[in-house]
Design an enzyme around this catalytic site. Structure first.
Site, PDB file in Angstrom:
ATOM      1  N   LYS A 132      -2.911   1.018  -1.707  1.00 42.75           N
ATOM      2  CA  LYS A 132      -4.324   0.732  -1.423  1.00 42.75           C
ATOM      3  C   LYS A 132      -4.535   0.358   0.045  1.00 42.75           C
ATOM      4  O   LYS A 132      -5.439   0.866   0.702  1.00 42.75           O
ATOM      5  CB  LYS A 132      -4.833  -0.421  -2.318  1.00 42.75           C
ATOM      6  CG  LYS A 132      -4.684  -0.147  -3.809  1.00 42.75           C
ATOM      7  CD  LYS A 132      -5.160  -1.315  -4.659  1.00 42.75           C
ATOM      8  CE  LYS A 132      -4.424  -2.609  -4.439  1.00 42.75           C
ATOM      9  NZ  LYS A 132      -2.990  -2.595  -4.810  1.00 42.75           N
ATOM     10  N   ARG A 140     -10.237  -8.283  -8.989  1.00 44.54           N
ATOM     11  CA  ARG A 140      -8.980  -8.181  -9.726  1.00 44.54           C
ATOM     12  C   ARG A 140      -9.102  -8.762 -11.130  1.00 44.54           C
ATOM     13  O   ARG A 140      -8.106  -8.795 -11.864  1.00 44.54           O
ATOM     14  CB  ARG A 140      -7.883  -8.938  -8.978  1.00 44.54           C
ATOM     15  CG  ARG A 140      -6.940  -7.999  -8.223  1.00 44.54           C
ATOM     16  CD  ARG A 140      -6.302  -8.778  -7.119  1.00 44.54           C
ATOM     17  NE  ARG A 140      -4.915  -8.519  -6.935  1.00 44.54           N
ATOM     18  CZ  ARG A 140      -4.397  -8.221  -5.732  1.00 44.54           C
ATOM     19  NH1 ARG A 140      -5.166  -8.059  -4.683  1.00 44.54           N
ATOM     20  NH2 ARG A 140      -3.119  -8.071  -5.610  1.00 44.54           N
ATOM     21  N   ARG A 161       8.791  -2.734   1.614  1.00 45.97           N
ATOM     22  CA  ARG A 161       7.620  -2.859   2.502  1.00 45.97           C
ATOM     23  C   ARG A 161       7.886  -3.835   3.651  1.00 45.97           C
ATOM     24  O   ARG A 161       8.477  -4.896   3.453  1.00 45.97           O
ATOM     25  CB  ARG A 161       6.416  -3.341   1.684  1.00 45.97           C
ATOM     26  CG  ARG A 161       5.190  -3.609   2.533  1.00 45.97           C
ATOM     27  CD  ARG A 161       3.924  -3.625   1.721  1.00 45.97           C
ATOM     28  NE  ARG A 161       3.829  -4.734   0.786  1.00 45.97           N
ATOM     29  CZ  ARG A 161       2.791  -4.944  -0.016  1.00 45.97           C
ATOM     30  NH1 ARG A 161       1.771  -4.089  -0.018  1.00 45.97           N
ATOM     31  NH2 ARG A 161       2.771  -5.965  -0.841  1.00 45.97           N
ATOM     32  N   ARG A 171       7.268  -9.668   3.048  1.00 46.28           N
ATOM     33  CA  ARG A 171       6.475 -10.735   2.427  1.00 46.28           C
ATOM     34  C   ARG A 171       7.311 -11.438   1.366  1.00 46.28           C
ATOM     35  O   ARG A 171       7.992 -10.773   0.581  1.00 46.28           O
ATOM     36  CB  ARG A 171       5.216 -10.146   1.782  1.00 46.28           C
ATOM     37  CG  ARG A 171       4.085  -9.923   2.758  1.00 46.28           C
ATOM     38  CD  ARG A 171       2.926  -9.160   2.172  1.00 46.28           C
ATOM     39  NE  ARG A 171       2.544  -9.526   0.810  1.00 46.28           N
ATOM     40  CZ  ARG A 171       1.580  -8.926   0.129  1.00 46.28           C
ATOM     41  NH1 ARG A 171       0.901  -7.928   0.679  1.00 46.28           N
ATOM     42  NH2 ARG A 171       1.289  -9.303  -1.090  1.00 46.28           N
ATOM     43  N   ARG A 213       3.866 -10.297 -10.460  1.00 47.76           N
ATOM     44  CA  ARG A 213       2.576  -9.740 -10.034  1.00 47.76           C
ATOM     45  C   ARG A 213       2.176  -8.556 -10.925  1.00 47.76           C
ATOM     46  O   ARG A 213       0.997  -8.353 -11.205  1.00 47.76           O
ATOM     47  CB  ARG A 213       2.653  -9.319  -8.565  1.00 47.76           C
ATOM     48  CG  ARG A 213       2.729 -10.542  -7.635  1.00 47.76           C
ATOM     49  CD  ARG A 213       3.289 -10.197  -6.275  1.00 47.76           C
ATOM     50  NE  ARG A 213       2.419  -9.308  -5.530  1.00 47.76           N
ATOM     51  CZ  ARG A 213       2.831  -8.527  -4.523  1.00 47.76           C
ATOM     52  NH1 ARG A 213       4.105  -8.515  -4.174  1.00 47.76           N
ATOM     53  NH2 ARG A 213       1.978  -7.774  -3.882  1.00 47.76           N
TER      54      ARG A 213
HETATM   55  P1  ADP Z   1      -0.906  -1.969  -1.780  1.00 47.88           P
HETATM   56  O1  ADP Z   1      -1.905  -2.287  -0.697  1.00 47.88           O
HETATM   57  O2  ADP Z   1      -1.503  -1.169  -2.901  1.00 47.88           O
HETATM   58  O3  ADP Z   1      -0.183  -3.186  -2.283  1.00 47.88           O
HETATM   59  P2  ADP Z   1       0.561  -0.677   0.395  1.00 47.88           P
HETATM   60  O4  ADP Z   1      -0.465   0.231   0.975  1.00 47.88           O
HETATM   61  O5  ADP Z   1       0.908  -1.910   1.159  1.00 47.88           O
HETATM   62  O6  ADP Z   1       0.218  -1.018  -1.137  1.00 47.88           O
HETATM   63  O7  ADP Z   1       1.882   0.199   0.184  1.00 47.88           O
HETATM   64  C1  ADP Z   1       3.091  -0.376  -0.332  1.00 47.88           C
HETATM   65  C2  ADP Z   1       4.305   0.246   0.359  1.00 47.88           C
HETATM   66  O8  ADP Z   1       4.392   1.627   0.009  1.00 47.88           O
HETATM   67  C3  ADP Z   1       4.259   0.217   1.894  1.00 47.88           C
HETATM   68  O9  ADP Z   1       5.576  -0.034   2.368  1.00 47.88           O
HETATM   69  C4  ADP Z   1       3.783   1.620   2.290  1.00 47.88           C
HETATM   70  O10 ADP Z   1       4.357   2.009   3.527  1.00 47.88           O
HETATM   71  C5  ADP Z   1       4.322   2.475   1.146  1.00 47.88           C
HETATM   72  N1  ADP Z   1       3.428   3.584   0.771  1.00 47.88           N
HETATM   73  C6  ADP Z   1       2.074   3.573   0.690  1.00 47.88           C
HETATM   74  N2  ADP Z   1       1.600   4.763   0.285  1.00 47.88           N
HETATM   75  C7  ADP Z   1       2.688   5.551   0.069  1.00 47.88           C
HETATM   76  C8  ADP Z   1       2.865   6.910  -0.389  1.00 47.88           C
HETATM   77  N3  ADP Z   1       1.815   7.669  -0.718  1.00 47.88           N
HETATM   78  N4  ADP Z   1       4.136   7.376  -0.495  1.00 47.88           N
HETATM   79  C9  ADP Z   1       5.202   6.594  -0.186  1.00 47.88           C
HETATM   80  N5  ADP Z   1       5.104   5.325   0.256  1.00 47.88           N
HETATM   81  C10 ADP Z   1       3.860   4.799   0.378  1.00 47.88           C
HETATM   82  P1  AMP Z   2      -2.137  -8.505  -2.089  1.00 48.37           P
HETATM   83  O1  AMP Z   2      -1.920  -8.642  -0.612  1.00 48.37           O
HETATM   84  O2  AMP Z   2      -3.357  -7.721  -2.419  1.00 48.37           O
HETATM   85  O3  AMP Z   2      -0.905  -7.980  -2.791  1.00 48.37           O
HETATM   86  O4  AMP Z   2      -2.401  -9.971  -2.646  1.00 48.37           O
HETATM   87  C1  AMP Z   2      -1.428 -10.990  -2.496  1.00 48.37           C
HETATM   88  C2  AMP Z   2      -1.764 -12.189  -3.379  1.00 48.37           C
HETATM   89  O5  AMP Z   2      -3.034 -12.742  -2.996  1.00 48.37           O
HETATM   90  C3  AMP Z   2      -1.899 -11.888  -4.865  1.00 48.37           C
HETATM   91  O6  AMP Z   2      -0.649 -11.861  -5.545  1.00 48.37           O
HETATM   92  C4  AMP Z   2      -2.778 -13.065  -5.315  1.00 48.37           C
HETATM   93  O7  AMP Z   2      -2.042 -14.277  -5.398  1.00 48.37           O
HETATM   94  C5  AMP Z   2      -3.746 -13.198  -4.148  1.00 48.37           C
HETATM   95  N1  AMP Z   2      -4.958 -12.351  -4.325  1.00 48.37           N
HETATM   96  C6  AMP Z   2      -5.325 -11.269  -3.568  1.00 48.37           C
HETATM   97  N2  AMP Z   2      -6.490 -10.765  -4.001  1.00 48.37           N
HETATM   98  C7  AMP Z   2      -6.869 -11.523  -5.069  1.00 48.37           C
HETATM   99  C8  AMP Z   2      -7.976 -11.491  -5.963  1.00 48.37           C
HETATM  100  N3  AMP Z   2      -8.963 -10.582  -5.862  1.00 48.37           N
HETATM  101  N4  AMP Z   2      -8.026 -12.425  -6.953  1.00 48.37           N
HETATM  102  C9  AMP Z   2      -7.061 -13.360  -7.079  1.00 48.37           C
HETATM  103  N5  AMP Z   2      -5.993 -13.437  -6.270  1.00 48.37           N
HETATM  104  C10 AMP Z   2      -5.893 -12.541  -5.274  1.00 48.37           C
END
Ligand code: ADP
Ligand code: AMP
Length: 226
Positions: free
Chosen positions: A22, A94, A133, A166, A177
């Site tokens: 995302k 969420r 990541r 992270r 999660r």
């Molecule tokens: P989210 O925001 O949904 O938690 P991220 O955009 O941070 O996910 O992506 C998670 C990990 O996967 C990152 O390390 C990113 O570089 C990688 N990633 C994102 N999209 C793709 C894809 N289409 N194919 C392979 N790796 C991806």
């Molecule tokens: P993310 O960076 O989106 O993976 O979010 C990291 C953490 O932030 C999550 O595991 C939750 O603890 C908190 N968080 C992010 N967005 C929300 C949301 N909309 N509602 C509740 N907790 C959230």
């Protein structure tokens, strides 16, 4: 505007489990569409770093892989959305109560959503993406140790800032999660399906392919609502 009309603009929710891509797609599409990316997790991590009351309250939930309570998130997001008519909500809502609060806010502002994009992936892929990541905590830009490494290890190509793993991307917290996603967030799929807003995207594909799929789906939705 007269009643029934609404402001033009790209207004999207990106929905899907952690690691589905995302944030990656929101950064690309914010760059090309002019919409602002509003990433709840990034905003919460900034609050944590700055040790604001909200950041201190959110910290223990985030470390445990739990969702932060709805009332804190909704208050924070009302302030973040205010003043924008084009946005990509990345990581919000969420829970169903968060979605209901968002509906009420956008109805008040006359800014209906264009689409809710559901990122579909399999579980093994999520674990591989999250545990590899690398994140620039200042900008939110991410890399991947295997599939998208930076030019210099540990350093962001863009701004030279540090890249970190992270703490909540460790396998044991990722598993928690994903349980939170299944028990609280997955209910938004039927919720937005019933509102006629849901668009499903195969997020297992390469990043540019996913981008093109989202752009195509959003164009079709815009044609449908205008
Ligand atoms: P989210 O925001 O949904 O938690 P991220 O955009 O941070 O996910 O992506 C998670 C990990 O996967 C990152 O390390 C990113 O570089 C990688 N990633 C994102 N999209 C793709 C894809 N289409 N194919 C392979 N790796 C991806
Ligand atoms: P993310 O960076 O989106 O993976 O979010 C990291 C953490 O932030 C999550 O595991 C939750 O603890 C908190 N968080 C992010 N967005 C929300 C949301 N909309 N509602 C509740 N907790 C959230």
């Amino acid at each position: 505007m007269t009643p029934g009309e609404h402001a033009p603009g790209v207004r999207l929710v990106f929905l899907g489990p952690p690691g589905a891509g995302k944030g990656t797609q929101a950064q690309v599409l914010a760059g090309t569409s002019g919409a602002v990316q509003i990433a709840t997790g990034d905003i919460l991590r900034r609050h944590r770093r700055d040790r604001t009351p909200l950041g201190l309250e959110a910290q223990s939930f985030m470390d445990a892989g739990k969702l932060v309570p709805d009332d804190l998130i909704v208050r924070m997001m009302e302030a973040e959305i205010a003043g924008h008519d084009s946005f990509i909500l990345d990581g919000f809502p969420r829970t169903v109560p968060q979605a209901e609060a968002l509906d009420a806010l956008l109805a008040r502002l006359g800014l209906p959503l264009v689409a809710v994009v559901l990122f579909e992936t399999d579980r093994a892929e999520l674990m591989a993406r999250l545990t590899g990541r690398l994140t620039n905590e200042r900008t939110g830009r991410t890399y991947h140790v295997v599939t998208d490494p930076p030019k210099v290890a540990g350093v962001d190509d863009d701004d030279g800032g540090p890249l970190v793993t992270r703490p909540d991307d460790r396998p044991e917290t990722v598993a928690k999660r994903l349980v939170e996603y299944d028990s609280l967030t997955a209910a938004l799929v039927p919720y937005y399906g019933a509102h006629g807003l849901l668009v499903r995207i195969d997020a297992m594909q390469a990043v540019p392919t996913v981008t093109a799929a989202i752009e195509g789906a959003v164009r079709r939705r815009e044609a449908h609502v205008s």
